[in-house]
Design a protein around this motif. Structure first.
Motif, PDB file in Angstrom:
ATOM      1  N   LEU A  56      29.364  33.251  32.202  1.00 64.11           N
ATOM      2  CA  LEU A  56      28.852  32.869  33.515  1.00 64.11           C
ATOM      3  C   LEU A  56      27.568  33.600  33.903  1.00 64.11           C
ATOM      4  CD1 LEU A  56      32.189  32.444  35.509  1.00 64.11           C
ATOM      5  CD2 LEU A  56      30.821  30.688  34.359  1.00 64.11           C
ATOM      6  N   PRO A  57      27.426  34.917  33.686  1.00 63.24           N
ATOM      7  CA  PRO A  57      26.149  35.562  34.038  1.00 63.24           C
ATOM      8  C   PRO A  57      24.943  34.991  33.287  1.00 63.24           C
ATOM      9  CG  PRO A  57      27.877  37.211  33.907  1.00 63.24           C
ATOM     10  CD  PRO A  57      28.457  35.927  33.360  1.00 63.24           C
ATOM     11  N   PRO A  58      25.000  34.804  31.956  1.00 63.48           N
ATOM     12  CA  PRO A  58      23.825  34.208  31.314  1.00 63.48           C
ATOM     13  C   PRO A  58      23.603  32.743  31.706  1.00 63.48           C
ATOM     14  CG  PRO A  58      25.521  34.658  29.662  1.00 63.48           C
ATOM     15  CD  PRO A  58      25.966  35.289  30.938  1.00 63.48           C
ATOM     16  N   LEU A  59      24.672  32.014  31.989  1.00 63.81           N
ATOM     17  CA  LEU A  59      24.500  30.639  32.461  1.00 63.81           C
ATOM     18  C   LEU A  59      23.801  30.632  33.816  1.00 63.81           C
ATOM     19  CD1 LEU A  59      27.923  29.083  31.405  1.00 63.81           C
ATOM     20  CD2 LEU A  59      25.678  28.504  30.455  1.00 63.81           C
ATOM     21  N   ALA A  61      21.815  32.956  34.994  1.00 61.50           N
ATOM     22  CA  ALA A  61      20.425  33.365  34.775  1.00 61.50           C
ATOM     23  C   ALA A  61      19.595  32.190  34.260  1.00 61.50           C
ATOM     24  CB  ALA A  61      20.367  34.532  33.789  1.00 61.50           C
ATOM     25  N   ALA A  62      20.201  31.337  33.434  1.00 63.61           N
ATOM     26  CA  ALA A  62      19.469  30.212  32.854  1.00 63.61           C
ATOM     27  C   ALA A  62      19.140  29.135  33.882  1.00 63.61           C
ATOM     28  CB  ALA A  62      20.268  29.606  31.700  1.00 63.61           C
ATOM     29  N   VAL A  63      20.045  28.870  34.819  1.00 66.57           N
ATOM     30  CA  VAL A  63      19.809  27.797  35.794  1.00 66.57           C
ATOM     31  C   VAL A  63      19.262  28.318  37.120  1.00 66.57           C
ATOM     32  CG1 VAL A  63      21.544  26.295  34.751  1.00 66.57           C
ATOM     33  CG2 VAL A  63      22.190  27.752  36.691  1.00 66.57           C
ATOM     34  N   GLY A  64      19.286  29.632  37.296  1.00 63.26           N
ATOM     35  CA  GLY A  64      18.723  30.221  38.508  1.00 63.26           C
ATOM     36  C   GLY A  64      19.563  29.964  39.749  1.00 63.26           C
ATOM     37  N   ALA A  65      19.048  30.439  40.862  1.00 65.46           N
ATOM     38  CA  ALA A  65      19.777  30.341  42.125  1.00 65.46           C
ATOM     39  C   ALA A  65      19.946  28.899  42.583  1.00 65.46           C
ATOM     40  CB  ALA A  65      19.049  31.150  43.203  1.00 65.46           C
ATOM     41  N   SER A  66      19.042  28.010  42.184  1.00 64.14           N
ATOM     42  CA  SER A  66      19.133  26.613  42.613  1.00 64.14           C
ATOM     43  C   SER A  66      20.045  25.783  41.723  1.00 64.14           C
ATOM     44  CB  SER A  66      17.745  25.972  42.646  1.00 64.14           C
ATOM     45  OG  SER A  66      17.193  25.936  41.340  1.00 64.14           O
ATOM     46  N   GLY A  67      20.512  26.349  40.615  1.00 62.22           N
ATOM     47  CA  GLY A  67      21.399  25.629  39.714  1.00 62.22           C
ATOM     48  C   GLY A  67      22.846  25.741  40.136  1.00 62.22           C
ATOM     49  N   VAL A  68      23.692  25.020  39.420  1.00 58.66           N
ATOM     50  CA  VAL A  68      25.127  25.023  39.684  1.00 58.66           C
ATOM     51  C   VAL A  68      25.844  25.396  38.393  1.00 58.66           C
ATOM     52  CG1 VAL A  68      27.131  23.647  40.364  1.00 58.66           C
ATOM     53  CG2 VAL A  68      24.916  23.255  41.471  1.00 58.66           C
ATOM     54  N   VAL A  69      26.751  26.363  38.501  1.00 61.23           N
ATOM     55  CA  VAL A  69      27.541  26.816  37.354  1.00 61.23           C
ATOM     56  C   VAL A  69      29.015  26.701  37.715  1.00 61.23           C
ATOM     57  CG1 VAL A  69      28.092  28.749  35.822  1.00 61.23           C
ATOM     58  CG2 VAL A  69      25.734  28.430  36.642  1.00 61.23           C
ATOM     59  N   PHE A  70      29.777  26.039  36.851  1.00 61.84           N
ATOM     60  CA  PHE A  70      31.224  25.966  36.987  1.00 61.84           C
ATOM     61  C   PHE A  70      31.857  26.684  35.812  1.00 61.84           C
ATOM     62  CE2 PHE A  70      29.823  21.931  38.943  1.00 61.84           C
ATOM     63  CZ  PHE A  70      30.395  22.065  40.205  1.00 61.84           C
ATOM     64  N   GLY A  71      32.958  27.353  36.067  1.00 53.73           N
ATOM     65  CA  GLY A  71      33.782  27.918  35.007  1.00 53.73           C
ATOM     66  C   GLY A  71      35.181  27.364  35.170  1.00 53.73           C
ATOM     67  N   ALA A  72      35.654  26.599  34.201  1.00 55.59           N
ATOM     68  CA  ALA A  72      36.981  25.983  34.277  1.00 55.59           C
ATOM     69  C   ALA A  72      37.895  26.582  33.225  1.00 55.59           C
ATOM     70  CB  ALA A  72      36.874  24.473  34.074  1.00 55.59           C
ATOM     71  N   ASP A  73      39.112  26.899  33.647  1.00 53.43           N
ATOM     72  CA  ASP A  73      40.091  27.417  32.698  1.00 53.43           C
ATOM     73  C   ASP A  73      41.479  26.980  33.139  1.00 53.43           C
ATOM     74  OD1 ASP A  73      39.816  29.636  30.337  1.00 53.43           O
ATOM     75  OD2 ASP A  73      41.830  29.616  31.201  1.00 53.43           O
ATOM     76  N   LEU A  74      42.360  26.871  32.163  1.00 54.93           N
ATOM     77  CA  LEU A  74      43.732  26.440  32.367  1.00 54.93           C
ATOM     78  C   LEU A  74      44.643  27.582  32.809  1.00 54.93           C
ATOM     79  CD1 LEU A  74      45.730  24.039  31.842  1.00 54.93           C
ATOM     80  CD2 LEU A  74      45.885  24.851  29.486  1.00 54.93           C
ATOM     81  N   THR A  75      44.203  28.820  32.596  1.00 57.92           N
ATOM     82  CA  THR A  75      45.067  29.986  32.789  1.00 57.92           C
ATOM     83  C   THR A  75      44.666  30.781  34.027  1.00 57.92           C
ATOM     84  OG1 THR A  75      45.323  30.107  30.382  1.00 57.92           O
ATOM     85  CG2 THR A  75      45.985  32.051  31.646  1.00 57.92           C
ATOM     86  N   PRO A  76      45.501  30.788  35.068  1.00 59.14           N
ATOM     87  CA  PRO A  76      45.157  31.515  36.292  1.00 59.14           C
ATOM     88  C   PRO A  76      44.819  32.990  36.049  1.00 59.14           C
ATOM     89  CG  PRO A  76      47.065  30.113  36.688  1.00 59.14           C
ATOM     90  CD  PRO A  76      46.772  30.053  35.204  1.00 59.14           C
ATOM     91  N   ALA A  77      45.528  33.640  35.126  1.00 56.21           N
ATOM     92  CA  ALA A  77      45.277  35.063  34.884  1.00 56.21           C
ATOM     93  C   ALA A  77      43.873  35.309  34.350  1.00 56.21           C
ATOM     94  CB  ALA A  77      46.319  35.628  33.918  1.00 56.21           C
ATOM     95  N   MET A  78      43.350  34.392  33.563  1.00 53.81           N
ATOM     96  CA  MET A  78      41.984  34.544  33.058  1.00 53.81           C
ATOM     97  C   MET A  78      40.975  34.404  34.197  1.00 53.81           C
ATOM     98  SD  MET A  78      41.793  35.428  29.954  1.00 53.81           S
ATOM     99  CE  MET A  78      41.547  34.999  28.252  1.00 53.81           C
ATOM    100  N   LEU A  79      41.187  33.445  35.082  1.00 47.76           N
ATOM    101  CA  LEU A  79      40.291  33.278  36.221  1.00 47.76           C
ATOM    102  C   LEU A  79      40.373  34.484  37.161  1.00 47.76           C
ATOM    103  CD1 LEU A  79      40.867  29.497  36.975  1.00 47.76           C
ATOM    104  CD2 LEU A  79      38.912  30.547  35.806  1.00 47.76           C
ATOM    105  N   GLN A  80      41.561  35.044  37.316  1.00 42.36           N
ATOM    106  CA  GLN A  80      41.702  36.245  38.132  1.00 42.36           C
ATOM    107  C   GLN A  80      40.936  37.414  37.517  1.00 42.36           C
ATOM    108  OE1 GLN A  80      45.975  36.494  38.246  1.00 42.36           O
ATOM    109  NE2 GLN A  80      46.144  34.746  39.641  1.00 42.36           N
ATOM    110  N   ALA A  81      40.985  37.538  36.196  1.00 42.82           N
ATOM    111  CA  ALA A  81      40.225  38.588  35.517  1.00 42.82           C
ATOM    112  C   ALA A  81      38.724  38.362  35.696  1.00 42.82           C
ATOM    113  CB  ALA A  81      40.588  38.640  34.034  1.00 42.82           C
ATOM    114  N   ALA A  82      38.285  37.098  35.656  1.00 42.14           N
ATOM    115  CA  ALA A  82      36.870  36.786  35.886  1.00 42.14           C
ATOM    116  C   ALA A  82      36.453  37.208  37.285  1.00 42.14           C
ATOM    117  CB  ALA A  82      36.623  35.290  35.680  1.00 42.14           C
TER     118      ALA A  82
END
Length: 199
Positions: A56-59, A61-82
């Motif tokens: 997510l950080p390099p993504l 940086a690539a699209v800048g503040a005007s871009g949109v970045v989504f991170g999708a995952d099936l596992t709640p614990a992984m998203l909580q760690a993120a």
């Protein structure tokens, strides 16, 4: 390949808390792979199977503040760690299955997928779903921070001809799922297959 969502969730739930500490040196490899996507300022990108959100950080940086970045995952614990790692500041975290993404068709410029393909229950169908959410001409990066042989050695197994990530297997799989492979690298220090959405 996994044939069970519950198994995938259990596998990653058990590893979420220490995932980043197990692979602390992967950051530069993620950044380099994101750079290969050719994202532009203002772009829209999904990290499919984002795990703890290391891309997510390099993504962002690539699209800048005007871009949109989504991170999708099936596992709640992984998203909580993120979120604990502060990576929710770089993108919207979605609890979602890549088999049925809560995104509009042709709404993204690219998809980044690190280590995802080996965990897909139906790779052809799941890759079609990734193609659905990407505009024609948009990009897909299938990535792993180490190559197939190094990963197999780490896991105490051998590579077989049936390995889904082998180029002779992956190229037709992508083609049948709406993608055209444009680049393939499989070295000890990384695996990266790039594809463009057909149409």
């Amino acid at each position: 390949m996994s044939d069970d969502r519950t198994h995938v969730q259990e596998f990653f739930t058990a590893r979420a808390a220490d995932w980043d500490s197990r692979f602390p040196d992967d950051g530069p490899a993620y950044a380099a792979a994101v750079g290969e996507l050719g994202l532009r300022e203002g772009g829209r990108v999904l990290d499919a199977g984002c795990g703890t959100g290391r891309a997510l950080p390099p993504l962002r940086a690539a699209v800048g503040a005007s871009g949109v970045v989504f991170g999708a995952d099936l596992t709640p614990a992984m998203l909580q760690a993120a979120a604990r790692a502060g990576r929710d500041r770089d993108g919207w975290l979605l609890l979602a299955d890549v088999a049925a993404l809560p995104l509009r068709s042709e709404s993204l410029d690219a998809v980044f997928a690190a280590g995802l393909i080996a965990h897909l229950p139906d790779p052809a169908q799941n890759l079609r779903e990734l193609a659905r959410v990407v505009r024609p001409g948009g990009s897909l990066a299938l990535f792993h921070p180490i190559g197939r042989a190094a990963l197999a050695a780490r896991q105490g197994r051998r590579i077989t001809p049936k390995d889904l990530r082998a180029e002779p297997n992956l190229r037709p799989l992508l083609a049948g799922s709406g993608w055209t492979m444009t680049s393939y690298v499989d070295q000890d220090d990384r695996f990266l297959a790039l594809a463009v959405r057909a149409g």
